[in-house]
Design a protein around this motif. Structure first.
Motif, PDB file in Angstrom:
ATOM      1  N   GLU A   1       0.737  -1.047  -0.129  1.00  0.00           N
ATOM      2  CA  GLU A   1       0.036   0.140  -0.239  1.00  0.00           C
ATOM      3  C   GLU A   1       1.018   1.404  -0.063  1.00  0.00           C
ATOM      4  N   VAL A   2       1.963   1.068   0.691  1.00  0.00           N
ATOM      5  CA  VAL A   2       2.758   2.364   0.813  1.00  0.00           C
ATOM      6  C   VAL A   2       3.630   2.412  -0.644  1.00  0.00           C
ATOM      7  N   LYS A   3       3.829   1.781  -1.171  1.00  0.00           N
ATOM      8  CA  LYS A   3       4.658   1.684  -2.586  1.00  0.00           C
ATOM      9  C   LYS A   3       3.484   2.214  -3.462  1.00  0.00           C
ATOM     10  N   SER A   4       2.426   1.686  -3.472  1.00  0.00           N
ATOM     11  CA  SER A   4       1.342   2.419  -4.406  1.00  0.00           C
ATOM     12  C   SER A   4       0.779   3.965  -4.027  1.00  0.00           C
ATOM     13  N   ILE A   5       0.836   4.328  -2.669  1.00  0.00           N
ATOM     14  CA  ILE A   5       0.861   5.459  -2.534  1.00  0.00           C
ATOM     15  C   ILE A   5       2.009   6.399  -3.129  1.00  0.00           C
ATOM     16  N   ARG A   6       3.077   6.107  -3.004  1.00  0.00           N
ATOM     17  CA  ARG A   6       4.134   6.758  -3.297  1.00  0.00           C
ATOM     18  C   ARG A   6       4.279   7.051  -4.966  1.00  0.00           C
ATOM     19  N   MET A   7       3.399   5.989  -5.366  1.00  0.00           N
ATOM     20  CA  MET A   7       3.434   6.175  -7.095  1.00  0.00           C
ATOM     21  C   MET A   7       2.037   7.038  -7.168  1.00  0.00           C
ATOM     22  N   GLY A   8       1.266   7.500  -6.362  1.00  0.00           N
ATOM     23  CA  GLY A   8       0.130   8.560  -6.368  1.00  0.00           C
ATOM     24  C   GLY A   8      -1.097   7.746  -6.940  1.00  0.00           C
ATOM     25  N   ASN A   9      -1.231   6.511  -6.467  1.00  0.00           N
ATOM     26  CA  ASN A   9      -2.581   5.648  -6.753  1.00  0.00           C
ATOM     27  C   ASN A   9      -3.343   5.689  -5.799  1.00  0.00           C
ATOM     28  N   MET A  10      -4.107   6.795  -5.330  1.00  0.00           N
ATOM     29  CA  MET A  10      -5.080   6.705  -4.238  1.00  0.00           C
ATOM     30  C   MET A  10      -6.056   7.612  -4.507  1.00  0.00           C
ATOM     31  N   ASN A  11      -7.358   7.585  -3.966  1.00  0.00           N
ATOM     32  CA  ASN A  11      -8.259   8.428  -4.142  1.00  0.00           C
ATOM     33  C   ASN A  11      -9.013   8.717  -2.802  1.00  0.00           C
ATOM     34  N   LEU A  12      -9.398   9.894  -2.221  1.00  0.00           N
ATOM     35  CA  LEU A  12      -9.755  10.268  -1.195  1.00  0.00           C
ATOM     36  C   LEU A  12     -11.411  10.834  -1.243  1.00  0.00           C
ATOM     37  N   LYS A  13     -11.936  10.672  -2.638  1.00  0.00           N
ATOM     38  CA  LYS A  13     -13.357  11.361  -2.951  1.00  0.00           C
ATOM     39  C   LYS A  13     -14.370  11.275  -2.095  1.00  0.00           C
ATOM     40  N   ASP A  14     -14.895   9.957  -1.902  1.00  0.00           N
ATOM     41  CA  ASP A  14     -15.969   9.646  -1.029  1.00  0.00           C
ATOM     42  C   ASP A  14     -15.595   9.108   0.716  1.00  0.00           C
ATOM     43  N   SER A  15     -14.457   9.407   0.878  1.00  0.00           N
ATOM     44  CA  SER A  15     -13.856   8.713   2.194  1.00  0.00           C
ATOM     45  C   SER A  15     -14.354   9.784   3.322  1.00  0.00           C
ATOM     46  N   PHE A  16     -14.585   8.926   4.545  1.00  0.00           N
ATOM     47  CA  PHE A  16     -14.897   9.579   5.809  1.00  0.00           C
ATOM     48  C   PHE A  16     -14.233   8.859   7.061  1.00  0.00           C
TER      49      PHE A  16
ATOM     50  N   TYR B   1     -12.837   5.514   6.346  1.00  0.00           N
ATOM     51  CA  TYR B   1     -13.529   4.325   5.480  1.00  0.00           C
ATOM     52  C   TYR B   1     -13.621   4.904   4.114  1.00  0.00           C
ATOM     53  N   GLY B   2     -13.511   4.076   3.055  1.00  0.00           N
ATOM     54  CA  GLY B   2     -13.684   4.613   1.650  1.00  0.00           C
ATOM     55  C   GLY B   2     -12.519   5.140   1.151  1.00  0.00           C
ATOM     56  N   MET B   3     -11.263   5.214   1.703  1.00  0.00           N
ATOM     57  CA  MET B   3     -10.369   5.632   1.054  1.00  0.00           C
ATOM     58  C   MET B   3      -9.714   4.633   0.123  1.00  0.00           C
ATOM     59  N   HIS B   4      -9.510   4.889  -1.488  1.00  0.00           N
ATOM     60  CA  HIS B   4      -9.143   3.612  -2.318  1.00  0.00           C
ATOM     61  C   HIS B   4      -7.674   4.206  -2.373  1.00  0.00           C
ATOM     62  N   ILE B   5      -6.980   2.963  -2.314  1.00  0.00           N
ATOM     63  CA  ILE B   5      -5.564   2.447  -2.699  1.00  0.00           C
ATOM     64  C   ILE B   5      -5.470   1.498  -3.558  1.00  0.00           C
ATOM     65  N   SER B   6      -5.131   2.014  -4.647  1.00  0.00           N
ATOM     66  CA  SER B   6      -5.136   0.927  -5.850  1.00  0.00           C
ATOM     67  C   SER B   6      -3.866  -0.109  -5.471  1.00  0.00           C
TER      68      SER B   6
END
Length: 155
Positions: free
Chosen positions: A36-51, A62-67
């Motif tokens: 997950e850390v490696k994916s985040i470092r590549m910028g593959n995450m989305n916070l749009k509908d998270s809470f 919840y709802g944070m998407h990490i590719s």
């Protein structure tokens, strides 16, 4: 090998600023796995509908998407799993009390790397009504128009 220093912004939740009035901001660490850390470092995450919410004295997002990391094969985790946020217990209790009393909500605002650690900026937010959204967009349009006319006159 020296540690990386400074702050590198990875993702922002622009929708949160449209839907909520942000009253306070807090910084929290995130409990993540290696891929997950490696994916985040590549910028593959989305916070749009998270809470975020407090459950049993712990703070979760919840709802944070990490590719999934493309080279992670069997070590990849579920992209939508709830992520535990790391804050001091006293801060979590304070946030929980404000959420219960004032009817506020916790919304992730941005994710960034701070000295090679993944941090999440969360905001204590109050929901906007439809007329508030219209008012803020009208104000933004008026400011744009003013800037445009000032630029034209200065030429």
């Amino acid at each position: 090998m020296p540690k990386a220093t400074g702050v590198k912004r990875i993702a922002e939740n622009r929708k949160a600023f449209h839907d909520y009035f942000i009253e306070d901001r807090y910084e929290a660490g995130i409990e993540l796995f290696g891929t997950e850390v490696k994916s985040i470092r590549m910028g593959n995450m989305n916070l749009k509908d998270s809470f975020c919410s407090v459950k049993d004295g712990e703070l979760f997002c919840y709802g944070m998407h990490i590719s999934p990391y493309e080279k992670g094969n069997i070590f990849n985790r579920d992209p939508m799993r709830p992520k535990r946020l790391l804050m001091h217990k006293k801060e979590i209790r304070k946030l929980h009390a404000r959420i219960q009393q004032d009817g506020l909500t916790l919304v992730p605002l941005s994710c960034y790397l701070k000295d090679s650690r993944v941090k999440l900026e969360i905001g204590l937010a109050r929901g906007k009504k439809l007329y508030d959204k219209r008012e803020s967009s009208a104000r933004r349009d008026a400011e744009r128009e003013i800037d445009r006319t000032i630029k034209e006159r200065n030429r």
